[in-house]
Design a protein around this motif. Structure first.
Motif, PDB file in Angstrom:
ATOM      1  N   GLU A  31     -23.504  44.995  59.745  1.00 41.82           N
ATOM      2  CA  GLU A  31     -24.407  44.748  60.873  1.00 41.82           C
ATOM      3  C   GLU A  31     -24.913  43.309  60.821  1.00 41.82           C
ATOM      4  O   GLU A  31     -25.382  42.844  59.799  1.00 41.82           O
ATOM      5  CB  GLU A  31     -25.582  45.735  60.864  1.00 41.82           C
ATOM      6  CG  GLU A  31     -26.572  45.555  62.029  1.00 41.82           C
ATOM      7  CD  GLU A  31     -25.922  45.465  63.401  1.00 41.82           C
ATOM      8  OE1 GLU A  31     -25.188  46.379  63.795  1.00 41.82           O
ATOM      9  OE2 GLU A  31     -26.114  44.431  64.073  1.00 41.82           O
ATOM     10  N   SER A  84     -18.904  40.047  60.663  1.00 44.47           N
ATOM     11  CA  SER A  84     -17.624  40.593  60.190  1.00 44.47           C
ATOM     12  C   SER A  84     -16.669  39.489  59.767  1.00 44.47           C
ATOM     13  O   SER A  84     -16.014  39.594  58.732  1.00 44.47           O
ATOM     14  CB  SER A  84     -17.000  41.416  61.316  1.00 44.47           C
ATOM     15  OG  SER A  84     -17.064  40.699  62.549  1.00 44.47           O
ATOM     16  N   ASP A 125     -17.015  48.863  66.576  1.00 47.05           N
ATOM     17  CA  ASP A 125     -18.071  49.140  67.554  1.00 47.05           C
ATOM     18  C   ASP A 125     -19.036  47.970  67.660  1.00 47.05           C
ATOM     19  O   ASP A 125     -20.197  48.143  68.035  1.00 47.05           O
ATOM     20  CB  ASP A 125     -18.817  50.423  67.169  1.00 47.05           C
ATOM     21  CG  ASP A 125     -19.684  50.952  68.302  1.00 47.05           C
ATOM     22  OD1 ASP A 125     -20.640  51.703  68.018  1.00 47.05           O
ATOM     23  OD2 ASP A 125     -19.426  50.582  69.472  1.00 47.05           O
ATOM     24  N   LYS A 165     -17.397  43.179  71.497  1.00 43.49           N
ATOM     25  CA  LYS A 165     -16.060  43.589  71.947  1.00 43.49           C
ATOM     26  C   LYS A 165     -15.037  42.450  71.863  1.00 43.49           C
ATOM     27  O   LYS A 165     -13.863  42.707  71.660  1.00 43.49           O
ATOM     28  CB  LYS A 165     -16.126  44.173  73.366  1.00 43.49           C
ATOM     29  CG  LYS A 165     -17.207  45.248  73.531  1.00 43.49           C
ATOM     30  CD  LYS A 165     -17.219  46.283  72.394  1.00 43.49           C
ATOM     31  CE  LYS A 165     -18.526  47.054  72.324  1.00 43.49           C
ATOM     32  NZ  LYS A 165     -18.665  47.852  71.075  1.00 43.49           N
ATOM     33  N   ASP A 209     -14.368  51.833  69.759  1.00 42.50           N
ATOM     34  CA  ASP A 209     -15.255  52.336  70.800  1.00 42.50           C
ATOM     35  C   ASP A 209     -15.231  51.402  72.010  1.00 42.50           C
ATOM     36  O   ASP A 209     -14.871  50.224  71.894  1.00 42.50           O
ATOM     37  CB  ASP A 209     -16.697  52.445  70.269  1.00 42.50           C
ATOM     38  CG  ASP A 209     -17.616  53.196  71.226  1.00 42.50           C
ATOM     39  OD1 ASP A 209     -18.837  52.952  71.184  1.00 42.50           O
ATOM     40  OD2 ASP A 209     -17.115  54.029  72.023  1.00 42.50           O
ATOM     41  N   ASN A 210     -15.591  51.926  73.176  1.00 43.14           N
ATOM     42  CA  ASN A 210     -15.844  51.111  74.372  1.00 43.14           C
ATOM     43  C   ASN A 210     -14.645  50.353  74.938  1.00 43.14           C
ATOM     44  O   ASN A 210     -14.809  49.268  75.509  1.00 43.14           O
ATOM     45  CB  ASN A 210     -16.956  50.097  74.109  1.00 43.14           C
ATOM     46  CG  ASN A 210     -18.168  50.692  73.474  1.00 43.14           C
ATOM     47  OD1 ASN A 210     -18.524  50.376  72.341  1.00 43.14           O
ATOM     48  ND2 ASN A 210     -18.823  51.598  74.194  1.00 43.14           N
ATOM     49  N   GLU A 270     -21.594  56.817  76.409  1.00 39.68           N
ATOM     50  CA  GLU A 270     -22.645  57.633  75.794  1.00 39.68           C
ATOM     51  C   GLU A 270     -23.779  57.957  76.767  1.00 39.68           C
ATOM     52  O   GLU A 270     -24.271  57.102  77.485  1.00 39.68           O
ATOM     53  CB  GLU A 270     -23.227  56.945  74.538  1.00 39.68           C
ATOM     54  CG  GLU A 270     -23.615  55.503  74.694  1.00 39.68           C
ATOM     55  CD  GLU A 270     -22.516  54.533  74.316  1.00 39.68           C
ATOM     56  OE1 GLU A 270     -21.336  54.922  74.380  1.00 39.68           O
ATOM     57  OE2 GLU A 270     -22.807  53.399  73.950  1.00 39.68           O
TER      58      GLU A 270
HETATM   59  O1  LIG Z   1     -21.810  45.768  72.985  1.00 47.12           O
HETATM   60  C1  LIG Z   1     -21.899  46.845  72.441  1.00 47.12           C
HETATM   61  N1  LIG Z   1     -22.024  46.957  71.098  1.00 47.12           N
HETATM   62  C2  LIG Z   1     -21.973  45.763  70.241  1.00 47.12           C
HETATM   63  C3  LIG Z   1     -23.265  45.033  70.050  1.00 47.12           C
HETATM   64  C4  LIG Z   1     -24.116  44.738  71.109  1.00 47.12           C
HETATM   65  C5  LIG Z   1     -25.299  44.022  70.877  1.00 47.12           C
HETATM   66  C6  LIG Z   1     -25.620  43.575  69.610  1.00 47.12           C
HETATM   67  C7  LIG Z   1     -24.778  43.852  68.578  1.00 47.12           C
HETATM   68  C8  LIG Z   1     -25.154  43.325  67.222  1.00 47.12           C
HETATM   69  N2  LIG Z   1     -24.362  43.887  66.165  1.00 47.12           N
HETATM   70  C9  LIG Z   1     -23.275  43.213  65.659  1.00 47.12           C
HETATM   71  C10 LIG Z   1     -22.802  42.053  66.260  1.00 47.12           C
HETATM   72  C11 LIG Z   1     -21.724  41.378  65.706  1.00 47.12           C
HETATM   73  C12 LIG Z   1     -21.146  41.849  64.543  1.00 47.12           C
HETATM   74  N3  LIG Z   1     -20.119  41.361  63.762  1.00 47.12           N
HETATM   75  N4  LIG Z   1     -19.977  42.195  62.688  1.00 47.12           N
HETATM   76  C13 LIG Z   1     -20.858  43.181  62.773  1.00 47.12           C
HETATM   77  C14 LIG Z   1     -21.632  42.999  63.941  1.00 47.12           C
HETATM   78  C15 LIG Z   1     -22.697  43.689  64.491  1.00 47.12           C
HETATM   79  C16 LIG Z   1     -23.614  44.590  68.775  1.00 47.12           C
HETATM   80  C17 LIG Z   1     -21.948  48.105  73.245  1.00 47.12           C
HETATM   81  C18 LIG Z   1     -22.394  48.031  74.572  1.00 47.12           C
HETATM   82  C19 LIG Z   1     -22.464  49.186  75.361  1.00 47.12           C
HETATM   83  C20 LIG Z   1     -22.937  49.096  76.773  1.00 47.12           C
HETATM   84  C21 LIG Z   1     -24.047  48.301  77.090  1.00 47.12           C
HETATM   85  C22 LIG Z   1     -24.485  48.222  78.389  1.00 47.12           C
HETATM   86  C23 LIG Z   1     -23.838  48.946  79.399  1.00 47.12           C
HETATM   87  F1  LIG Z   1     -24.295  48.907  80.662  1.00 47.12           F
HETATM   88  C24 LIG Z   1     -22.743  49.750  79.084  1.00 47.12           C
HETATM   89  C25 LIG Z   1     -22.296  49.815  77.774  1.00 47.12           C
HETATM   90  C26 LIG Z   1     -22.084  50.433  74.838  1.00 47.12           C
HETATM   91  C27 LIG Z   1     -21.628  50.496  73.500  1.00 47.12           C
HETATM   92  O2  LIG Z   1     -21.236  51.686  72.963  1.00 47.12           O
HETATM   93  C28 LIG Z   1     -21.555  49.346  72.710  1.00 47.12           C
HETATM   94  O3  LIG Z   1     -21.082  49.461  71.423  1.00 47.12           O
END
Ligand SMILES: O=C(NCc1cccc(CNc2ccc3[nH]ncc3c2)c1)c1cc(-c2ccc(F)cc2)cc(O)c1O
Ligand SMILES: [Mg+2]
Length: 214
Positions: free
Chosen positions: A90, A119, A141, A144, A169-170, A199
Protein backbone atom coordinates in the motif's frame (compact mmCIF):
# COMPACT_ATOMS: atom_id res chain seq x y z
CA UNK A 1 -11.19 18.09 11.22
CA UNK A 2 -13.60 15.26 10.62
CA UNK A 3 -12.93 11.56 10.16
CA UNK A 4 -11.95 9.97 6.86
CA UNK A 5 -13.87 7.28 4.97
CA UNK A 6 -11.31 4.64 5.96
CA UNK A 7 -11.61 5.71 9.61
CA UNK A 8 -15.41 5.42 9.44
CA UNK A 9 -15.03 1.97 7.86
CA UNK A 10 -12.79 0.85 10.75
CA UNK A 11 -15.37 2.17 13.25
CA UNK A 12 -18.09 0.14 11.50
CA UNK A 13 -15.92 -2.99 11.79
CA UNK A 14 -15.21 -2.37 15.49
CA UNK A 15 -18.92 -1.76 16.11
CA UNK A 16 -20.47 -4.56 14.04
CA UNK A 17 -17.90 -7.35 13.64
CA UNK A 18 -16.59 -9.97 16.07
CA UNK A 19 -12.88 -9.79 16.87
CA UNK A 20 -11.03 -12.72 15.28
CA UNK A 21 -13.90 -13.54 12.93
CA UNK A 22 -12.88 -12.66 9.32
CA UNK A 23 -16.34 -13.45 7.93
CA UNK A 24 -17.97 -10.90 10.25
CA UNK A 25 -15.35 -8.28 9.30
CA UNK A 26 -16.12 -8.83 5.60
CA UNK A 27 -19.88 -8.59 6.23
CA UNK A 28 -19.53 -5.46 8.35
CA UNK A 29 -17.57 -3.67 5.61
CA UNK A 30 -19.91 -4.82 2.83
CA UNK A 31 -22.97 -3.72 4.79
CA UNK A 32 -21.44 -0.33 5.63
CA UNK A 33 -20.33 0.31 2.04
CA UNK A 34 -23.61 -0.86 0.52
CA UNK A 35 -25.96 1.01 2.88
CA UNK A 36 -23.96 3.91 4.33
CA UNK A 37 -20.96 4.99 2.26
CA UNK A 38 -19.54 3.52 -0.98
CA UNK A 39 -15.85 2.60 -0.89
CA UNK A 40 -13.51 0.97 -3.39
CA UNK A 41 -13.29 -2.51 -1.83
CA UNK A 42 -13.47 -5.39 -4.29
CA UNK A 43 -16.84 -6.04 -2.62
CA UNK A 44 -19.13 -9.04 -2.13
CA UNK A 45 -20.00 -9.86 -5.76
CA UNK A 46 -16.48 -9.77 -7.20
CA UNK A 47 -15.34 -11.12 -3.80
CA UNK A 48 -17.08 -14.43 -4.52
CA UNK A 49 -15.06 -14.75 -7.74
CA UNK A 50 -11.87 -13.88 -5.82
CA UNK A 51 -12.75 -16.58 -3.26
CA UNK A 52 -13.32 -19.24 -5.93
CA UNK A 53 -10.09 -18.47 -7.82
CA UNK A 54 -8.16 -18.48 -4.52
CA UNK A 55 -9.64 -21.81 -3.45
CA UNK A 56 -8.66 -23.27 -6.84
CA UNK A 57 -5.06 -21.92 -6.68
CA UNK A 58 -4.52 -22.49 -2.92
CA UNK A 59 -1.39 -20.29 -2.99
CA UNK A 60 1.54 -20.70 -0.57
CA UNK A 61 2.73 -17.17 -1.35
CA UNK A 62 0.30 -14.47 -2.51
CA UNK A 63 0.92 -10.83 -3.43
CA UNK A 64 -1.67 -8.03 -3.36
CA UNK A 65 -1.01 -4.67 -5.01
CA UNK A 66 -3.27 -2.07 -3.42
CA UNK A 67 -4.38 -2.86 0.14
CA UNK A 68 -6.69 0.13 0.64
CA UNK A 69 -8.46 -0.70 3.95
CA UNK A 70 -7.60 -4.39 3.94
CA UNK A 71 -10.95 -5.82 2.81
CA UNK A 72 -9.43 -8.04 0.10
CA UNK A 73 -6.43 -8.81 2.32
CA UNK A 74 -8.91 -10.31 4.81
CA UNK A 75 -10.80 -12.11 2.00
CA UNK A 76 -7.55 -13.62 0.73
CA UNK A 77 -5.83 -14.39 4.06
CA UNK A 78 -8.87 -16.14 5.55
CA UNK A 79 -8.68 -18.74 2.77
CA UNK A 80 -4.91 -19.38 2.92
CA UNK A 81 -3.55 -22.71 4.22
CA UNK A 82 -1.79 -22.64 7.64
CA UNK A 83 1.78 -21.87 6.53
CA UNK A 84 0.83 -19.68 3.54
CA UNK A 85 1.48 -15.94 3.44
CA UNK A 86 0.06 -12.80 1.85
CA UNK A 87 2.26 -9.80 1.14
CA UNK A 88 0.19 -6.66 0.46
CA UNK A 89 1.61 -3.37 -0.79
CA UNK A 90 0.00 0.00 0.00
CA UNK A 91 1.33 3.39 -1.09
CA UNK A 92 -0.99 5.63 0.96
CA UNK A 93 0.03 5.70 4.65
CA UNK A 94 -3.46 6.77 5.77
CA UNK A 95 -4.90 3.65 4.09
CA UNK A 96 -2.12 1.43 5.51
CA UNK A 97 -2.75 2.51 9.10
CA UNK A 98 -6.44 1.55 8.82
CA UNK A 99 -5.72 -1.67 6.92
CA UNK A 100 -3.35 -2.89 9.64
CA UNK A 101 -6.11 -2.42 12.22
CA UNK A 102 -8.79 -4.14 10.13
CA UNK A 103 -6.47 -7.08 9.32
CA UNK A 104 -5.59 -7.38 13.04
CA UNK A 105 -9.27 -7.14 14.06
CA UNK A 106 -9.93 -10.14 11.79
CA UNK A 107 -7.09 -11.97 13.60
CA UNK A 108 -5.10 -12.41 10.39
CA UNK A 109 -2.00 -10.35 11.24
CA UNK A 110 0.21 -13.48 11.33
CA UNK A 111 -0.67 -14.37 7.71
CA UNK A 112 -0.46 -10.88 6.22
CA UNK A 113 2.61 -8.68 5.78
CA UNK A 114 1.59 -5.13 4.83
CA UNK A 115 4.46 -3.19 3.22
CA UNK A 116 4.17 0.56 2.72
CA UNK A 117 5.54 1.96 -0.50
CA UNK A 118 5.15 1.92 -4.27
CA UNK A 119 4.95 -1.41 -6.10
CA UNK A 120 7.57 -0.25 -8.59
CA UNK A 121 10.09 0.23 -5.80
CA UNK A 122 9.15 -2.78 -3.67
CA UNK A 123 8.70 -5.56 -6.26
CA UNK A 124 12.46 -5.62 -7.08
CA UNK A 125 13.17 -6.07 -3.36
CA UNK A 126 10.78 -8.98 -2.78
CA UNK A 127 13.38 -11.75 -3.18
CA UNK A 128 16.08 -10.28 -0.94
CA UNK A 129 13.83 -8.62 1.68
CA UNK A 130 11.11 -11.24 2.05
CA UNK A 131 12.89 -14.39 0.83
CA UNK A 132 10.29 -14.87 -1.89
CA UNK A 133 11.28 -17.27 -4.70
CA UNK A 134 8.11 -16.63 -6.69
CA UNK A 135 4.42 -15.85 -6.17
CA UNK A 136 1.65 -18.41 -6.77
CA UNK A 137 -1.04 -15.73 -6.87
CA UNK A 138 -1.11 -11.96 -7.51
CA UNK A 139 -4.17 -9.72 -6.96
CA UNK A 140 -3.87 -6.40 -8.84
CA UNK A 141 -6.05 -3.65 -7.36
CA UNK A 142 -3.87 -0.52 -7.25
CA UNK A 143 -3.54 2.34 -9.76
CA UNK A 144 -4.88 0.93 -13.00
CA UNK A 145 -2.08 2.42 -15.13
CA UNK A 146 0.40 0.44 -13.01
CA UNK A 147 -1.05 -2.99 -13.90
CA UNK A 148 1.07 -3.40 -17.07
CA UNK A 149 4.39 -1.99 -15.82
CA UNK A 150 4.14 -4.01 -12.60
CA UNK A 151 3.25 -7.23 -14.44
CA UNK A 152 6.32 -6.72 -16.64
CA UNK A 153 8.38 -5.97 -13.52
CA UNK A 154 7.19 -9.19 -11.83
CA UNK A 155 8.24 -11.10 -14.99
CA UNK A 156 11.64 -9.38 -15.16
CA UNK A 157 12.32 -9.98 -11.45
CA UNK A 158 11.64 -13.71 -11.90
CA UNK A 159 8.76 -13.54 -9.43
CA UNK A 160 6.30 -15.40 -11.68
CA UNK A 161 6.57 -19.13 -12.30
CA UNK A 162 4.73 -21.51 -14.67
CA UNK A 163 1.16 -21.57 -13.33
CA UNK A 164 1.22 -18.30 -11.36
CA UNK A 165 -2.27 -16.79 -11.44
CA UNK A 166 -2.74 -13.03 -11.82
CA UNK A 167 -6.23 -11.73 -10.93
CA UNK A 168 -6.92 -8.10 -11.83
CA UNK A 169 -9.76 -6.00 -10.42
CA UNK A 170 -11.58 -3.22 -12.31
CA UNK A 171 -10.66 -4.21 -15.84
CA UNK A 172 -13.94 -2.60 -17.04
CA UNK A 173 -14.60 0.12 -14.40
CA UNK A 174 -12.53 2.28 -13.98
CA UNK A 175 -10.92 0.08 -16.63
CA UNK A 176 -7.47 -1.21 -17.47
CA UNK A 177 -7.53 -1.38 -21.29
CA UNK A 178 -3.76 -1.57 -21.77
CA UNK A 179 -3.61 -4.44 -19.26
CA UNK A 180 -6.36 -6.41 -21.06
CA UNK A 181 -4.51 -5.82 -24.33
CA UNK A 182 -1.24 -6.98 -22.73
CA UNK A 183 -2.39 -10.24 -21.13
CA UNK A 184 -4.88 -11.20 -23.87
CA UNK A 185 -2.40 -10.82 -26.74
CA UNK A 186 0.62 -12.27 -24.98
CA UNK A 187 1.44 -15.95 -25.69
CA UNK A 188 2.93 -16.25 -22.20
CA UNK A 189 -0.53 -15.80 -20.59
CA UNK A 190 -3.80 -17.71 -20.76
CA UNK A 191 -6.53 -15.19 -19.83
CA UNK A 192 -10.21 -15.40 -18.92
CA UNK A 193 -12.69 -12.64 -18.08
CA UNK A 194 -15.12 -13.04 -15.15
CA UNK A 195 -18.03 -10.61 -15.60
CA UNK A 196 -19.48 -9.03 -12.49
CA UNK A 197 -20.34 -5.54 -11.28
CA UNK A 198 -18.58 -2.60 -9.68
CA UNK A 199 -18.64 -3.07 -5.92
CA UNK A 200 -22.01 -2.20 -4.30
CA UNK A 201 -23.48 -0.97 -7.63
CA UNK A 202 -25.20 -2.23 -10.81
CA UNK A 203 -22.41 -0.84 -12.99
CA UNK A 204 -20.61 -3.44 -15.10
CA UNK A 205 -17.13 -4.47 -14.01
CA UNK A 206 -15.19 -7.72 -13.83
CA UNK A 207 -12.01 -9.56 -12.99
CA UNK A 208 -9.42 -10.83 -15.49
CA UNK A 209 -7.66 -14.04 -14.54
CA UNK A 210 -4.36 -14.66 -16.33
CA UNK A 211 -2.22 -17.78 -15.90
CA UNK A 212 1.51 -17.27 -16.56
CA UNK A 213 2.69 -20.06 -18.84
CA UNK A 214 6.42 -19.62 -18.14
O1 LIG B 1 -8.49 3.25 -8.47
C1 LIG B 1 -8.86 2.32 -7.79
N1 LIG B 1 -8.03 1.71 -6.91
C2 LIG B 1 -6.62 2.11 -6.82
C3 LIG B 1 -6.31 3.27 -5.92
C4 LIG B 1 -7.06 4.44 -5.94
C5 LIG B 1 -6.71 5.51 -5.10
C6 LIG B 1 -5.61 5.43 -4.28
C7 LIG B 1 -4.86 4.29 -4.27
C8 LIG B 1 -3.66 4.25 -3.38
N2 LIG B 1 -3.10 2.94 -3.24
C9 LIG B 1 -2.03 2.54 -4.00
C10 LIG B 1 -1.55 3.32 -5.04
C11 LIG B 1 -0.44 2.91 -5.77
C12 LIG B 1 0.20 1.73 -5.43
N3 LIG B 1 1.32 1.12 -5.93
N4 LIG B 1 1.55 -0.02 -5.20
C13 LIG B 1 0.61 -0.14 -4.27
C14 LIG B 1 -0.28 0.96 -4.38
C15 LIG B 1 -1.39 1.36 -3.66
C16 LIG B 1 -5.21 3.20 -5.07
C17 LIG B 1 -10.28 1.86 -7.83
C18 LIG B 1 -11.27 2.76 -8.24
C19 LIG B 1 -12.61 2.37 -8.29
C20 LIG B 1 -13.65 3.34 -8.74
C21 LIG B 1 -13.61 4.67 -8.28
C22 LIG B 1 -14.57 5.56 -8.69
C23 LIG B 1 -15.61 5.15 -9.55
F1 LIG B 1 -16.57 6.01 -9.91
C24 LIG B 1 -15.66 3.82 -9.98
C25 LIG B 1 -14.68 2.93 -9.58
C26 LIG B 1 -12.99 1.07 -7.93
C27 LIG B 1 -11.99 0.16 -7.52
O2 LIG B 1 -12.32 -1.12 -7.17
C28 LIG B 1 -10.64 0.54 -7.47
O3 LIG B 1 -9.71 -0.39 -7.09
MG1 LIG C 1 -10.57 -2.33 -7.13
Amino acid sequence: TGSSRPQRMLKAVQKNATKGDPKSVISAIDSYCRHKEWAMNVGDDKGLILDSVLTEVNPSTALELGTYCGYSSVRIARLLSPDSKLITIEFNPAFAIIARQIIAYAGLQDKVTLVEGASGDLIPKMKEQFGIKSFDFVFLDHWKDRYVPDTKLLEDCGLLKKGTVLLADNVICPGAPEYLQYVRNNPRYESRYYPSNLEYTKVEDGLEKSVFLG
